[in-house]
Scaffold this motif. Structure first.
Motif, PDB file in Angstrom:
ATOM      1  N   LEU A  89       0.813  -1.214   0.000  1.00 63.21           N
ATOM      2  CA  LEU A  89       0.000   0.000   0.000  1.00 63.21           C
ATOM      3  C   LEU A  89       0.849   1.268   0.000  1.00 63.21           C
ATOM      4  CD1 LEU A  89      -2.822  -1.132   2.453  1.00 63.21           C
ATOM      5  CD2 LEU A  89      -2.724  -1.338  -0.043  1.00 63.21           C
ATOM      6  N   CYS A  90       0.240   2.358  -0.458  1.00 66.51           N
ATOM      7  CA  CYS A  90       0.961   3.615  -0.713  1.00 66.51           C
ATOM      8  C   CYS A  90       0.925   4.601   0.446  1.00 66.51           C
ATOM      9  CB  CYS A  90       0.369   4.303  -1.938  1.00 66.51           C
ATOM     10  SG  CYS A  90       0.494   3.360  -3.460  1.00 66.51           S
ATOM     11  N   HIS A  91       0.385   4.238   1.595  1.00 65.43           N
ATOM     12  CA  HIS A  91       0.226   5.191   2.690  1.00 65.43           C
ATOM     13  C   HIS A  91       1.551   5.900   3.000  1.00 65.43           C
ATOM     14  CE1 HIS A  91      -3.342   2.760   3.048  1.00 65.43           C
ATOM     15  NE2 HIS A  91      -3.821   3.520   4.012  1.00 65.43           N
ATOM     16  N   SER A 132       7.717  -0.571  -4.730  1.00 67.39           N
ATOM     17  CA  SER A 132       6.622  -1.476  -4.380  1.00 67.39           C
ATOM     18  C   SER A 132       5.291  -0.768  -4.197  1.00 67.39           C
ATOM     19  CB  SER A 132       6.961  -2.233  -3.084  1.00 67.39           C
ATOM     20  OG  SER A 132       8.108  -3.037  -3.253  1.00 67.39           O
ATOM     21  N   ARG A 133       5.315   0.547  -3.991  1.00 69.76           N
ATOM     22  CA  ARG A 133       4.068   1.287  -3.754  1.00 69.76           C
ATOM     23  C   ARG A 133       3.571   1.862  -5.070  1.00 69.76           C
ATOM     24  NH1 ARG A 133       4.550  -0.720   0.633  1.00 69.76           N
ATOM     25  NH2 ARG A 133       6.682  -1.279   0.367  1.00 69.76           N
ATOM     26  N   LEU A 134       2.738   1.102  -5.789  1.00 70.60           N
ATOM     27  CA  LEU A 134       2.482   1.414  -7.189  1.00 70.60           C
ATOM     28  C   LEU A 134       1.056   1.835  -7.509  1.00 70.60           C
ATOM     29  CD1 LEU A 134       4.566  -1.493  -8.759  1.00 70.60           C
ATOM     30  CD2 LEU A 134       5.219   0.898  -8.530  1.00 70.60           C
ATOM     31  N   HIS A 135       0.077   1.480  -6.678  1.00 68.67           N
ATOM     32  CA  HIS A 135      -1.309   1.812  -7.035  1.00 68.67           C
ATOM     33  C   HIS A 135      -1.473   3.303  -7.310  1.00 68.67           C
ATOM     34  CE1 HIS A 135      -2.628  -1.880  -4.446  1.00 68.67           C
ATOM     35  NE2 HIS A 135      -2.055  -2.228  -5.589  1.00 68.67           N
ATOM     36  N   GLY A 136      -0.824   4.128  -6.483  1.00 67.36           N
ATOM     37  CA  GLY A 136      -0.946   5.566  -6.653  1.00 67.36           C
ATOM     38  C   GLY A 136      -0.357   6.043  -7.972  1.00 67.36           C
ATOM     39  N   GLY A 154      12.544   5.454   3.804  1.00 69.47           N
ATOM     40  CA  GLY A 154      13.197   5.068   5.049  1.00 69.47           C
ATOM     41  C   GLY A 154      13.535   3.606   5.200  1.00 69.47           C
ATOM     42  N   PHE A 155      12.920   2.760   4.366  1.00 72.59           N
ATOM     43  CA  PHE A 155      13.146   1.324   4.528  1.00 72.59           C
ATOM     44  C   PHE A 155      13.296   0.629   3.182  1.00 72.59           C
ATOM     45  CE2 PHE A 155      10.848   2.537   8.359  1.00 72.59           C
ATOM     46  CZ  PHE A 155      11.652   1.983   9.348  1.00 72.59           C
ATOM     47  N   ALA A 156      14.295  -0.244   3.094  1.00 73.97           N
ATOM     48  CA  ALA A 156      14.429  -1.161   1.975  1.00 73.97           C
ATOM     49  C   ALA A 156      13.901  -2.509   2.465  1.00 73.97           C
ATOM     50  CB  ALA A 156      15.879  -1.268   1.535  1.00 73.97           C
ATOM     51  N   ILE A 157      12.609  -2.719   2.312  1.00 72.40           N
ATOM     52  CA  ILE A 157      11.854  -3.826   2.917  1.00 72.40           C
ATOM     53  C   ILE A 157      11.940  -3.691   4.435  1.00 72.40           C
ATOM     54  CG2 ILE A 157      11.455  -6.310   3.054  1.00 72.40           C
ATOM     55  CD1 ILE A 157      12.595  -6.618   0.286  1.00 72.40           C
ATOM     56  N   SER A 158      12.922  -4.318   5.077  1.00 70.18           N
ATOM     57  CA  SER A 158      13.038  -4.232   6.531  1.00 70.18           C
ATOM     58  C   SER A 158      14.348  -3.598   6.976  1.00 70.18           C
ATOM     59  CB  SER A 158      12.927  -5.638   7.148  1.00 70.18           C
ATOM     60  OG  SER A 158      13.942  -6.498   6.654  1.00 70.18           O
ATOM     61  N   ARG A 212       2.680   2.246   6.570  1.00 71.27           N
ATOM     62  CA  ARG A 212       2.317   0.852   6.844  1.00 71.27           C
ATOM     63  C   ARG A 212       3.525  -0.044   6.598  1.00 71.27           C
ATOM     64  NH1 ARG A 212      -2.944   0.179   7.795  1.00 71.27           N
ATOM     65  NH2 ARG A 212      -2.722  -2.066   7.539  1.00 71.27           N
ATOM     66  N   GLY A 213       3.347  -1.350   6.772  1.00 63.72           N
ATOM     67  CA  GLY A 213       4.428  -2.298   6.548  1.00 63.72           C
ATOM     68  C   GLY A 213       4.780  -2.416   5.078  1.00 63.72           C
ATOM     69  N   HIS A 214       5.837  -3.164   4.816  1.00 70.02           N
ATOM     70  CA  HIS A 214       6.254  -3.361   3.426  1.00 70.02           C
ATOM     71  C   HIS A 214       5.143  -4.021   2.622  1.00 70.02           C
ATOM     72  CE1 HIS A 214       8.665  -4.233  -0.065  1.00 70.02           C
ATOM     73  NE2 HIS A 214       8.485  -5.521   0.078  1.00 70.02           N
ATOM     74  N   PHE A 215       4.458  -4.969   3.225  1.00 67.85           N
ATOM     75  CA  PHE A 215       3.304  -5.618   2.620  1.00 67.85           C
ATOM     76  C   PHE A 215       2.301  -5.888   3.728  1.00 67.85           C
ATOM     77  CE2 PHE A 215       6.263  -8.874   3.953  1.00 67.85           C
ATOM     78  CZ  PHE A 215       5.461  -9.798   4.596  1.00 67.85           C
ATOM     79  N   GLU A 216       1.062  -6.135   3.350  1.00 73.22           N
ATOM     80  CA  GLU A 216       0.051  -6.423   4.370  1.00 73.22           C
ATOM     81  C   GLU A 216       0.305  -7.811   4.953  1.00 73.22           C
ATOM     82  OE1 GLU A 216      -1.947  -4.203   5.726  1.00 73.22           O
ATOM     83  OE2 GLU A 216      -0.770  -2.923   4.408  1.00 73.22           O
ATOM     84  N   GLY A 217       0.478  -7.849   6.261  1.00 72.00           N
ATOM     85  CA  GLY A 217       0.907  -9.058   6.953  1.00 72.00           C
ATOM     86  C   GLY A 217       2.316  -8.940   7.491  1.00 72.00           C
ATOM     87  N   ASP A 218       3.025  -7.876   7.094  1.00 72.50           N
ATOM     88  CA  ASP A 218       4.361  -7.597   7.600  1.00 72.50           C
ATOM     89  C   ASP A 218       4.276  -7.327   9.113  1.00 72.50           C
ATOM     90  OD1 ASP A 218       6.904  -6.689   8.137  1.00 72.50           O
ATOM     91  OD2 ASP A 218       6.863  -5.030   6.700  1.00 72.50           O
ATOM     92  N   LYS A 219       5.023  -8.082   9.901  1.00 74.34           N
ATOM     93  CA  LYS A 219       4.995  -7.914  11.360  1.00 74.34           C
ATOM     94  C   LYS A 219       5.805  -6.707  11.827  1.00 74.34           C
ATOM     95  CE  LYS A 219       4.192 -12.825  12.261  1.00 74.34           C
ATOM     96  NZ  LYS A 219       4.707 -14.064  12.913  1.00 74.34           N
TER      97      LYS A 219
END
Length: 338
Positions: free
Chosen positions: A49-51, A75-79, A185-189, A251-258
Motif C-alpha cells: 500500500l501507498c500510505h 513497491s508502492r504502485l497503485h498511486g 526510510g526502509f528497503a523492505i526491513s 504501513r508495513g512493506h506488505f500487508e501481513g508484515d509484522k
C-alpha cells in the motif's frame, strides 16, 4: 543540496490544487478499500500500500503530460497507476485478477502496465526498471517527440548496479528523463536512514554532473514544482535530473508484515509526522482554500468512485486460461516476412 523552497496554496491555480487533493484522496481511499477486500479474501497475492507516498505520487503525476512516459518502480504502485490516468475500475479489476484489467488479470498489483496511457509496468525485480526507462527516453530523443520520461525507484533499489548504469547512460546521452527516488526510510526491513552512508540519495547524480535535489514528499506542491521544472529542462535538451523525494512508509512493506524492525513508537511517529494527506488538509483549511464541508464532499465523491470500482471488479469475469499464452512475444518475430 536539500530543497529549501517554500510553497503556498495560493501560488498555484485552484485547478492544480484541487487536482492534487483529489489524486491524493483517490490513492488513500483506493488503498484503504483494497486492504479491506484483501482481508476478505477477494484480492489474491500480496498487497503493498501507498500510505505516506500520496503527495509524491500526486505531485509527479500532475507534472506529467499525457504523452510522457511513467516507468514505475518500487513497491508502492497503485498511486502511480492512478495519477497516470488508469481508471480505478480497471486498476481494481487488475488486482482482483479479472479479465477487465489492463493486463487481463496477469499483471496484478505489482506489474500493471498500460502502454496506451504511457505507463510502463514494474520490472520483475526491484531496481531493474531504469534501464528500460532510459531506452524509452532515447527513443523519444531520437524521434524528436518533445516527450520525456519519469522513472521511479525506492531507496533500497538504488543499491543495485542497474540503477547506476542507467544514470551513466542518461548522462552521456543527455536523455529527457527524470529519476525519482522515493526515499521512504526502509528497503523492505532494512533501515536506510541509519545504515546508508550517503546523506541524500539524489547525490548519486552528482559525479555524473546530473542536476540533483532532495525535497519533502509531504508537500505535493513542492513535488509538482520540482518535477515540472525537471521535465521542462529535459524537453529543452537539458538532459536528466535526479530527485530524491523524502516520504515515510506508514504501513508495513506488505500487508501481513509484522514490522519487527521498528518500534510501535516509531510507527506512530511516522503516521503523525509524515502523513501527507493530514498535512495538506490542514494547509487547505488554514489558507481558506476550502471549507471542511467542501473537503468532506470531495472525499465522499471519491469514496463513491472507489465503491463503483469494487463493484466493477467483482462483477467482471475471470480471464480465460488461454490468455496465459498471449502477450508473450511481439509479432512479427524478428526476421519474419523478409
Amino acid at each position: 543540496m536539500a530543497s529549501e523552497r517554500e510553497t503556498t496554496i495560493h501560488e498555484h491555480s485552484p485547478e492544480t490544487v484541487e487536482h492534487l487533493l483529489r489524486d491524493m484522496l483517490r490513492i488513500r481511499i483506493f488503498d484503504d478499500v483494497a486492504l479491506q477486500q484483501f482481508k476478505e479474501g477477494d484480492i489474491p497475492g500480496f498487497l503493498h500500500l501507498c500510505h505516506g507516498h500520496e503527495g509524491s505520487h500526486a505531485g509527479m503525476g500532475a507534472a506529467l503530460r499525457d504523452d510522457d512516459w511513467l516507468a514505475v518502480g518500487g513497491s508502492r504502485l497503485h498511486g502511480q497507476y492512478i495519477v497516470k490516468g488508469v481508471p480505478m475500475t480497471e486498476i481494481m479489476a487488475e488486482i482482483y485478477g479479472k479479465a477487465t484489467g489492463p493486463n487481463k488479470g496477469k499483471g496484478g498489483s505489482m506489474h500493471l502496465a498500460d502502454i496506451d496511457r504511457r505507463l510502463y509496468g514494474h520490472a520483475a525485480t526491484i531496481g531493474s526498471g531504469q534501464n528500460p526507462a532510459v531506452g524509452m527516453a532515447l527513443g523519444e530523443q531520437m524521434n524528436e517527440t518533445g516527450n520525456a520520461v519519469v522513472t521511479t525507484i525506492g531507496d533500497g533499489g538504488t543499491s543495485r548496479g542497474s540503477f547506476h548504469t542507467a544514470l551513466v547512460f542518461a548522462s552521456v546521452w543527455d536523455l529527457p528523463i527524470v529519476f525519482v527516488i522515493e526515499n521512504n526510510g526502509f528497503a523492505i526491513s532494512y533501515d536506510t536512514q541509519r545504515n546508508y552512508k550517503i546523506e541524500r540519495l539524489s547525490d548519486y547524480g552528482k559525479p555524473l554532473k546530473i542536476p540533483s535535489t532532495s525535497i519533502d514528499g509531504r508537500d505535493p506542491l513542492e513535488v509538482y514544482e520540482t518535477v515540472s521544472e525537471a521535465l521542462d529542462r529535459a524537453r529543452d535538451g537539458g538532459g536528466p535530473t535526479v530527485i530524491e523525494i523524502r516520504v515515510r512508509r506508514i504501513r508495513g512493506h506488505f500487508e501481513g508484515d509484522k514490522e519487527v524492525y521498528r518500534t510501535a513508537e516509531e510507527k506512530q511517529e511516522s503516521s503523525e509526522k509524515w502523513d501527507p494527506i493530514v498535512r495538506f488538509r490542514k494547509e487547505l483549511l488554514r489558507s481558506e482554500f476550502m471549507s471542511e464541508d467542501e473537503y468532506d464532499a470531495i472525499r465522499e465523491e471519491i469514496e463513491a468512485e472507489v465503491r463503483d470500482a469494487v463493484e466493477f471488479a467483482e462483477e467482471s469475469p475471470p480471464p480465460n486460461p488461454d490468455v496465459a499464452y498471449e502477450d508473450i512475444y511481439v509479432r512479427p518475430f524478428y526476421g519474419e516476412g523478409e
